[in-house]
Scaffold this motif. Structure first.
Motif, PDB file in Angstrom:
ATOM      1  N   GLY A 133     -10.913   2.135  -4.602  1.00 21.31           N
ATOM      2  CA  GLY A 133      -9.805   3.085  -4.542  1.00 21.31           C
ATOM      3  C   GLY A 133      -8.570   2.448  -5.156  1.00 21.31           C
ATOM      4  O   GLY A 133      -8.311   1.259  -4.943  1.00 21.31           O
ATOM      5  N   ASP A 135      -4.815   2.364  -5.031  1.00 23.08           N
ATOM      6  CA  ASP A 135      -3.695   2.812  -4.193  1.00 23.08           C
ATOM      7  C   ASP A 135      -2.487   1.880  -4.306  1.00 23.08           C
ATOM      8  O   ASP A 135      -1.640   1.831  -3.413  1.00 23.08           O
ATOM      9  CB  ASP A 135      -4.141   2.935  -2.729  1.00 23.08           C
ATOM     10  CG  ASP A 135      -4.698   1.641  -2.159  1.00 23.08           C
ATOM     11  OD1 ASP A 135      -4.635   0.593  -2.855  1.00 23.08           O
ATOM     12  OD2 ASP A 135      -5.216   1.665  -1.029  1.00 23.08           O
ATOM     13  N   LEU A 138       0.913   3.641  -3.749  1.00 22.40           N
ATOM     14  CA  LEU A 138       1.135   4.450  -2.558  1.00 22.40           C
ATOM     15  C   LEU A 138       1.918   3.618  -1.546  1.00 22.40           C
ATOM     16  O   LEU A 138       1.557   2.468  -1.263  1.00 22.40           O
ATOM     17  CB  LEU A 138      -0.202   4.896  -1.954  1.00 22.40           C
ATOM     18  CG  LEU A 138      -1.109   5.739  -2.858  1.00 22.40           C
ATOM     19  CD1 LEU A 138      -2.405   6.088  -2.127  1.00 22.40           C
ATOM     20  CD2 LEU A 138      -0.404   7.012  -3.304  1.00 22.40           C
ATOM     21  N   LYS A 142      -1.535   1.235   4.584  1.00 23.47           N
ATOM     22  CA  LYS A 142      -2.955   1.345   4.245  1.00 23.47           C
ATOM     23  C   LYS A 142      -3.784   0.620   5.297  1.00 23.47           C
ATOM     24  O   LYS A 142      -3.590  -0.582   5.525  1.00 23.47           O
ATOM     25  CB  LYS A 142      -3.225   0.740   2.866  1.00 23.47           C
ATOM     26  CG  LYS A 142      -2.326   1.294   1.756  1.00 23.47           C
ATOM     27  CD  LYS A 142      -2.566   0.544   0.458  1.00 23.47           C
ATOM     28  CE  LYS A 142      -1.575   0.969  -0.606  1.00 23.47           C
ATOM     29  NZ  LYS A 142      -0.217   0.465  -0.384  1.00 23.47           N
TER      30      LYS A 142
END
Length: 488
Positions: A133, A135, A138, A142
């Protein structure tokens, strides 16, 4: 770089299954036969597994996929996945099973009972690839992804195979990260820096700057980046793991962002042009894999890193540019820039390294997507032997590839009134005329493949082994080609 999933391999311990943390998975044959782990879990769940495999629900489960039982009685695990898989599965089915496990796992810990099932390393590879993934950008918190424990009959035999598989996965991840990265982060300088850092793995890496490129005569490559504030660069990566034999050359288009230049693209969808460096990304990922697994082969990777922007200094339609080879090119469309990058670095790779074979990769044409969609890359070649070996490798790794034609009739479409050739040949057969353009920069004695990966480098929906976005297509196939045909 995105971290690989942590996977441990241990000898099967049936007594530990009842208390396994997180999630638990077992493998069951399509006809419902249970191995020792399956029988143990079946007893712990008071025959729930047996009832499942005797039901119509099991018949609907496809090979490589699974059926989830939430909060199964008799187990500490929060969920149980029963995966349908042959004891001797195909590579594709084993990796598909791994992908099913990754989606089932989420961020939780996972225990897989693989027992004596074959291709445990391929199951692990599918699991690792599908767990990817991107990320990095972001800002929300997490959750930490917990690891996987695979119980198998002979872990000491599985571990070496799994180490090779994880070297491949690391190369795929490196490629995906590069392709997914936005252009304001992955500038030409940042791209070159990430490749230079691979000297830590044993690769020899050189970065050629604009002054050196000009001295070499790479005018077509430099013309693409004239309108950008980011300096154009060529990065050379060498892996010398073989003997004295000539290397295989991998050449990649690295346009970190493509506006189309003066021939400006429409605004809709232009944000996707961060992936126009996909060819260079694949070459970089392959080189990382070769270094990680200490491949016994000589391979050189050459990537041209540029940004195609409109500016007062940008190349114009109608300009005539002389290539490193010496041929002149009339630029009809500045959005057909990838071939201008590739022709110079292909010629450079041949002049410097005299390779045993050369493969270039590029997100080159929208026409290849019209022809082949997002299932296959276009394969163009002057060599039946090399193209056959590559197609065999791609088939073994389940990476779609389809050979396309070349021919003199297509070559005529590139005729220019004022130069040796035009950089485009019109809408008809656009991916073929692009390949014909590149073939003019291939020496007669060089076996060559051009891979147009525009349709497979980054996709809008998930694939069998990747979430939507960058796929890393080509890393596995090219690594397989090196293993099968170039390792000493």
């Amino acid at each position: 770089m995105t971290d690989l999933l942590s996977i441990d391999y241990v000898e099967t311990d049936l007594d530990a299954l009842a208390d396994a943390d997180g999630k638990l998975a077992i493998l069951v044959t399509p006809d419902g036969k249970l191995d020792p782990a399956g029988r143990r879990v079946n007893r712990l769940t008071k025959q729930a597994v047996a009832r499942l495999v005797d039901s119509e629900a099991w018949e609907k489960v496809k090979t490589g996929e699974g059926f989830t039982m939430g909060f199964p009685a008799g187990l500490a695990a929060e969920a149980l996945l029963v995966v349908k898989l042959d004891r001797r599965p195909s590579v594709a089915d084993a990796r598909k099973a791994g992908a099913s496990l990754a989606k089932f796992k989420g961020k939780a810990a996972l225990t897989l009972c693989a027992g004596a099932y074959q291709r445990a390393a391929d199951i692990a590879l599918g699991l690792a690839l599908r767990a990817y993934g991107f990320d990095d950008h972001l800002t929300k918190e997490k959750p930490e992804a917990k690891g996987v424990t695979i119980h198998c009959a002979k872990p000491d035999e599985v571990k070496p195979e799994a180490e090779t598989a994880m070297a491949v996965a690391e190369g795929v991840f490196f490629t995906r990260d590069l392709v997914n990265e936005p252009a304001n982060v992955l500038t030409t300088t940042e791209f070159a820096n990430r490749l230079s850092a691979m000297t830590d793995l044993g690769l020899e890496v050189e970065v050629l700057e604009e002054a050196e490129l000009a001295e070499l005569g790479m005018r077509t490559l430099l013309a693409v980046g004239e309108g950008s504030e980011s300096p154009s660069k060529v990065v050379v990566m060498k892996w010398n793991g073989g003997g004295d034999e000539k290397p295989l050359a991998l050449v990649g288009k690295g346009v970190v962002f493509d506006t189309g230049g003066i021939s400006l693209k429409p605004a809709g969808g232009m944000e996707d042009m961060t992936m126009d460096m996909g060819g260079a990304g694949v070459v970089s990922g392959v080189m990382r894999t070769l270094a990680r697994r200490k491949a016994k082969a000589n391979v050189v990777g050459v990537v041209g890193l540029v940004e195609n922007m409109p500016d007062g200094r940008a190349t114009r339609p109608g300009d005539v540019i002389r290539s490193m080879k010496g041929d002149t090119v009339e630029v009809i469309n500045t959005d057909a820039e990838g071939r201008l990058v590739l022709c110079d670095i292909m010629w450079y790779a041949q002049e410097r390294f005299e390779p045993a074979g050369m493969i270039d990769l590029a997100t080159l044409t929208g026409a290849i997507i019209i022809g082949l969609g997002h299932e296959n890359a276009g394969v163009f070649s002057n060599s039946d032997a090399l193209s056959g070996a590559f197609l065999k490798a791609a088939g073994a790794e389940n990476e779609g590839a389809w050979r396309m034609p070349l021919g003199d009739a297509y070559d005529k479409l590139l005729k220019s009134r004022v130069a040796d050739m035009a950089n485009v040949g019109g809408r008809a057969a656009g991916s073929i005329t692009a390949a014909q353009f590149l073939q003019r920069f291939v020496k007669d004695e060089t076996p060559w493949i051009h891979l147009d990966i525009a349709g497979v480098a980054s996709v809008k929906s998930e694939t069998a082994l990747a979430p939507k976005g960058a796929t890393g297509w080509g890393v596995m196939a090219l690594d397989r080609l090196v293993r099968d045909d170039y390792e000493s």
